[in-house]
Design a protein around this motif. Structure first.
Motif, PDB file in Angstrom:
ATOM      1  N   GLU A 193       0.850  -1.188   0.000  1.00 33.75           N
ATOM      2  CA  GLU A 193       0.000   0.000   0.000  1.00 33.75           C
ATOM      3  C   GLU A 193       0.890   1.243   0.000  1.00 33.75           C
ATOM      4  O   GLU A 193       1.727   1.409   0.894  1.00 33.75           O
ATOM      5  CB  GLU A 193      -0.926   0.022   1.212  1.00 33.75           C
ATOM      6  N   ILE A 194       0.708   2.087  -0.991  1.00 27.31           N
ATOM      7  CA  ILE A 194       1.489   3.313  -1.102  1.00 27.31           C
ATOM      8  C   ILE A 194       0.824   4.446  -0.339  1.00 27.31           C
ATOM      9  O   ILE A 194       1.482   5.223   0.354  1.00 27.31           O
ATOM     10  CB  ILE A 194       1.653   3.721  -2.580  1.00 27.31           C
ATOM     11  N   SER A 203       5.655   2.385   4.747  1.00 26.51           N
ATOM     12  CA  SER A 203       6.563   1.712   3.817  1.00 26.51           C
ATOM     13  C   SER A 203       7.026   2.655   2.714  1.00 26.51           C
ATOM     14  O   SER A 203       8.204   2.668   2.342  1.00 26.51           O
ATOM     15  CB  SER A 203       5.876   0.497   3.185  1.00 26.51           C
ATOM     16  N   PHE A 204       6.091   3.442   2.191  1.00 24.20           N
ATOM     17  CA  PHE A 204       6.453   4.344   1.105  1.00 24.20           C
ATOM     18  C   PHE A 204       7.362   5.454   1.613  1.00 24.20           C
ATOM     19  O   PHE A 204       8.342   5.817   0.952  1.00 24.20           O
ATOM     20  CB  PHE A 204       5.206   4.935   0.460  1.00 24.20           C
ATOM     21  N   SER A 207      10.852   4.347   1.783  1.00 19.86           N
ATOM     22  CA  SER A 207      11.567   4.366   0.503  1.00 19.86           C
ATOM     23  C   SER A 207      12.037   5.780   0.173  1.00 19.86           C
ATOM     24  O   SER A 207      13.149   5.971  -0.337  1.00 19.86           O
ATOM     25  CB  SER A 207      10.672   3.823  -0.618  1.00 19.86           C
ATOM     26  N   VAL A 208      11.211   6.784   0.484  1.00 22.15           N
ATOM     27  CA  VAL A 208      11.620   8.183   0.282  1.00 22.15           C
ATOM     28  C   VAL A 208      12.829   8.499   1.152  1.00 22.15           C
ATOM     29  O   VAL A 208      13.797   9.141   0.717  1.00 22.15           O
ATOM     30  CB  VAL A 208      10.452   9.141   0.601  1.00 22.15           C
ATOM     31  N   TRP A 209      12.812   8.041   2.389  1.00 22.20           N
ATOM     32  CA  TRP A 209      13.895   8.265   3.344  1.00 22.20           C
ATOM     33  C   TRP A 209      15.208   7.674   2.830  1.00 22.20           C
ATOM     34  O   TRP A 209      16.269   8.299   2.909  1.00 22.20           O
ATOM     35  CB  TRP A 209      13.486   7.644   4.680  1.00 22.20           C
ATOM     36  N   GLN A 210      15.152   6.475   2.266  1.00 21.11           N
ATOM     37  CA  GLN A 210      16.363   5.862   1.714  1.00 21.11           C
ATOM     38  C   GLN A 210      16.893   6.672   0.537  1.00 21.11           C
ATOM     39  O   GLN A 210      18.104   6.914   0.427  1.00 21.11           O
ATOM     40  CB  GLN A 210      16.075   4.423   1.281  1.00 21.11           C
ATOM     41  N   LEU A 211      16.026   7.095  -0.364  1.00 23.06           N
ATOM     42  CA  LEU A 211      16.456   7.878  -1.514  1.00 23.06           C
ATOM     43  C   LEU A 211      17.086   9.198  -1.088  1.00 23.06           C
ATOM     44  O   LEU A 211      18.076   9.651  -1.681  1.00 23.06           O
ATOM     45  CB  LEU A 211      15.262   8.148  -2.436  1.00 23.06           C
TER      46      LEU A 211
END
Length: 324
Positions: A193-194, A203-204, A207-211
């Motif tokens: 789920e985004i 979760s989404f 992913s922003v945090w990693q980028l």
């Protein structure tokens, strides 16, 4: 008669764009990402101290990795605080609690980030930016019967099971299992789920945090990649804080060629889901070229794919306040 010829110079606008520069450490080392109940539990300070005791050996192991390319390792530490899904005590209270608990275990936190800034900060909407860069994997036999990620807010790493609920009762259509696009013998299918109608998912945002940590997001608001110190007392409201705060005098940058996150095991599913997202995000090729060129100038062999630049350690000897 003399005719003057004027030379017309045509060039694509994209070729004039230059990726904004960011400072780069070798490793962005995340010391934790805890929930509100962890930070505000009655025994919060002692619980946090216990947590950082578990983190300490991993930090020392990473610090002893030796040289990176032609230079000594540049490692910056960070900590993510959830001010997006939860209501917290005032920043001064929470930040002091986290920093003091880390210090008791011999650890230093260089940067503290607000999770809400991964969603948006001022006019910068990082989550929407990354969402717009999602390029879902092409699926064999897809017929358009399932809504796109833009419409439904869900992203998978393969083909979902067909919806047979609407099929005629006597239909001979057999049930079909979901299938991972790049399965290794057996599928590990994930459906992530985004967002829902109101919020981006944890979760989404992960992913922003990693980028962001990997220097792959370079928004106009440079506070997101070049953290600032807060002079004097912290404001009483989290929204009045910079998105990422610099706590120490370290010369090591917040962004880095690679990331390493030390997290409680309950974050494993979230990070697996984040990796499903990252596998399908198209990063600005000029930013990728910039990172590769700079790594090459330091004699660093940088993995070509984003996922290979991200490492984890999940620790399971620390029980969260909620019992989750």
């Amino acid at each position: 008669m003399t005719v003057a010829l004027h030379r017309m110079d045509y060039r694509e606008q994209a070729t004039e764009y230059v990726a904004p520069s960011v400072g780069l450490s070798h490793v962005s080392l995340e010391l934790g990402h805890l929930y509100m109940e962890d930070l505000q539990a009655r025994e919060g300070e002692s619980r946090l101290a216990d947590y950082f005791v578990s983190v300490y050996p991993w930090v020392k192991a990473i610090e002893s990795m030796g040289r990176w390319g032609t230079t000594s390792p540049r490692i910056s530490t960070c900590f993510l605080i959830d001010d997006y899904f939860s209501r917290l005590d005032e920043p001064g209270v929470i930040i002091k609690k986290v920093v003091d608990a880390a210090a008791k275990s011999g650890l230093s936190i260089d940067y503290i980030a607000r999770e809400s800034s991964c969603a948006e900060f001022g006019d910068t909407r990082l989550a929407q930016l990354v969402f717009d860069q999602i390029v879902p994997e092409p699926l064999r036999g897809a017929n358009g019967g399932r809504p796109t990620v833009k419409d439904c807010g869900w992203l998978s790493n393969g083909r979902r099971s067909p919806n047979t609920a609407a099929a005629p009762a006597m239909a001979a259509e057999p049930w079909q299992s979901p299938e991972q696009t790049a399965a290794n013998r057996h599928s590990v299918f994930m459906d992530v789920e985004i967002r829902d109608d109101e919020l981006w998912s944890c979760s989404f945002l992960a992913s922003v945090w990693q980028l962001l940590r990997l220097g792959l997001l370079r928004p106009e608001d440079k506070q997101l990649t070049k953290p600032v110190r807060v002079d004097g007392d912290y404001p009483s409201d989290w929204s009045d804080l910079p998105p990422v705060i610099k706590l120490t005098k370290t010369a090591n940058s917040f962004c880095a060629y690679r990331s390493f996150s030390i997290l409680p095991t309950r974050f494993m599913e979230i990070e697996m889901a984040a990796r499903t997202v990252l596998h399908q995000v198209r990063v600005d090729p000029l930013i990728m070229e910039d990172l590769e060129a700079r790594a090459g100038s330091e004699s660093i062999e940088l993995p070509p794919t984003i996922l290979d630049r991200i490492d984890y350690a999940f620790i399971n000897d620390w029980t969260p306040a909620s019992g989750r």
